[in-house]
Scaffold this active site. Structure first.
Site, mmCIF file in Angstrom:
data_model
loop_
_atom_site.group_PDB
_atom_site.id
_atom_site.type_symbol
_atom_site.label_atom_id
_atom_site.label_comp_id
_atom_site.label_asym_id
_atom_site.label_seq_id
_atom_site.Cartn_x
_atom_site.Cartn_y
_atom_site.Cartn_z
ATOM 1 N NE ARG A 94 18.705 -57.643 -32.180
ATOM 2 C CZ ARG A 94 19.348 -56.969 -31.227
ATOM 3 N NH1 ARG A 94 20.378 -57.526 -30.623
ATOM 4 N NH2 ARG A 94 18.962 -55.760 -30.874
ATOM 5 C CB CYS A 116 20.730 -63.233 -39.250
ATOM 6 S SG CYS A 116 19.381 -64.357 -39.675
ATOM 7 N NE ARG A 160 20.543 -58.587 -35.708
ATOM 8 C CZ ARG A 160 19.603 -59.436 -36.118
ATOM 9 N NH1 ARG A 160 18.564 -59.003 -36.788
ATOM 10 N NH2 ARG A 160 19.704 -60.716 -35.854
ATOM 11 N NE ARG A 216 16.747 -67.490 -36.878
ATOM 12 C CZ ARG A 216 17.033 -66.212 -37.121
ATOM 13 N NH1 ARG A 216 17.803 -65.895 -38.140
ATOM 14 N NH2 ARG A 216 16.571 -65.273 -36.334
ATOM 15 C CG ASP A 259 13.621 -57.988 -41.885
ATOM 16 O OD1 ASP A 259 14.860 -57.916 -41.796
ATOM 17 O OD2 ASP A 259 12.889 -58.250 -40.910
ATOM 18 C CE LYS A 269 11.466 -64.027 -37.614
ATOM 19 N NZ LYS A 269 12.862 -63.642 -37.272
ATOM 20 C CG ASN A 270 10.368 -60.136 -37.205
ATOM 21 O OD1 ASN A 270 11.023 -61.047 -36.704
ATOM 22 N ND2 ASN A 270 10.740 -59.521 -38.310
#
Length: 423
Positions: A95, A119, A124, A399, A307, A22-23
């Site tokens: 984000r 989140c 951040r 998510r 993470d 995902k990232n």
């Protein structure tokens, strides 16, 4: 509101295949805004954040649809409409929406994006994004919860990030790809997702070198073209299931992931007494007798990833002795501690340090997820706990984890998704 119902304890064992990260997929989708030609993305994970980003791209005038192949999307941007922006309604839950800022600025000379949500794991800021774009010649305005960046034409520059920022590095790198001249980014993030985005941009005609190191050099080009790119494997998803296998006394293999991407986790699993075996594109982890306590300190890559902190903390509840976890990336990422304690863990937090006293006998209870990775830690704990565990607010999980209940079921977990009215 949906929840997971988990009956434990179970022994997680078997083989699964890693989804696309995902990232890595989110910046890749944002990067499609840099061209008016089709871009085909393979191994795009079917998770909520990806669907949110696709809706944002559609709002910005892009088509975003599956082309019939497994895990693939065809993204056609076309000309960005004048006044293109990213409204609060679309970005408040994610984000990563800030990642459209650099590409729109590079293409249109102006971009307006709502300050993003995501989140609740701590501060951040996007300051590093904005300072990097200012170095490229952009003018920044903050007003009414929106950030506007303007530049008739970006120009290459040397910029050193004040702190390591993954999304900041990605955003400035995308903007610099179409800047006039050469940009040098120092103290850049080194994560696998950075390397993956650089590889995709280079396929589109960018000239980026140094990905995977702390210094990136981007030689700006006039235009970028379409390309086909396969998203890198999700190292965090893979690590989550490997931790689950060890935590439950099981044996889990994750295929389709490069072992070097999981090196920090592999090191800590071995320190904790787990068995680990790697091949060119898979990692296997299993319980090898009693687990030993470990010390984990989160840090940007190549350090231990924040993470995976919550999942590893859950694992340490089953180790003999006292383990220590220090969180140095986000200041508010211990929200899962109180929920793990509800399941019978013995964890005490002081400032940014958590002490975990094992070996705890976990018992099923009703718990509430507070963020994406905290959710995963509670699910793993539920698999190890005796009795029934209900994990509320699993929209956090959706998510970032593709078909989590199905993958867990294939490993032997007794887990089911319930709607908001069921217990």
């Amino acid at each position: 509101m949906e929840k997971f119902k988990i009956e434990g304890p179970v022994r997680l064992a078997g083989t699964i295949r890693a989804s696309g990260a995902k990232n890595a997929a989110l910046p890749s989708l944002a990067a499609t805004l840099l061209t008016d030609e089709p871009v085909r993305l393979l191994r795009l994970p079917d998770v909520r954040d990806i669907r949110t980003m696709c809706r944002l791209l559609e709002h910005l005038g892009s088509g975003c649809h599956a082309d019939g192949g497994e895990g693939t999307v065809l993204q056609r941007t076309g000309e960005l409409p004048s006044g293109a922006d990213a409204p609060y309604e679309l970005v408040k839950t994610m984000r990563a929406s800030i990642l459209v800022l650099g590409p729109i600025l590079a293409r249109r000379g102006q971009a307006t994006v709502s300050l993003p949500g995501g989140c609740a794991i701590g501060n951040r800021p996007i300051e590093e994004h904005l300072k990097g774009m200012e170095a490229l010649g952009a003018k920044i305005t903050l007003e009414g919860g929106y950030v506007t960046v303007e530049a008739a034409k970006l120009r290459g520059a040397k910029y050193r990030f004040g702190m390591v920022s993954v999304t900041g590095t990605e955003n400035v790198m995308m903007a610099a790809a179409l800047a006039r001249g050469t940009t040098v980014l120092e103290n850049a993030a080194r994560e696998a997702e950075i390397t993956d985005l650089a590889a995709m941009l280079n396929k589109m005609g960018a000239r980026i070198s140094g990905a995977g190191t702390s210094t990136l050099e981007i030689e700006g080009v006039e235009t970028l073209h379409g390309a086909t790119h396969e998203i890198v494997a999700d190292r965090i998803e893979a690590g989550t299931y490997l931790v689950g296998g060890v935590m439950t006394g099981g044996d889990v293999t994750v295929e389709g992931v490069a072992p070097e991407a999981l090196a920090p986790l592999v090191e800590k699993l071995e320190e904790a007494g787990a068995g680990v075996e790697t091949s060119a594109a898979s990692v296997r982890a299993w319980a090898d007798g009693k687990l030993k306590p470990a010390l984990v300190e989160t840090a940007p890559h190549p350090g231990f990833p924040t993470d995976l902190q919550a999942q590893f903390m859950a694992l340490m509840t089953q180790a003999e002795g006292v383990s220590t976890v220090r969180e140095f990336v986000f200041e508010n990422r211990f929200q899962h501690v109180s929920e793990l304690n509800r399941l019978g863990a013995d964890i005490r937090v002081r400032n940014r340090t958590a002490k975990i006293r094992g070996r705890s006998k976990l018992s099923g209870a009703r718990v509430m997820a507070t963020d994406l990775r905290a959710s995963a830690s509670l699910v793993l704990a539920g698999c190890a706990a005796h009795g029934t565990t209900l994990v509320d607010r699993i929209y956090h999980l959706d998510r970032g984890y593709e078909a989590m209940e199905s993958k867990l079921q294939s490993l032997g977990a007794r887990v089911e998704r319930l709607d908001g009215d069921e217990d």
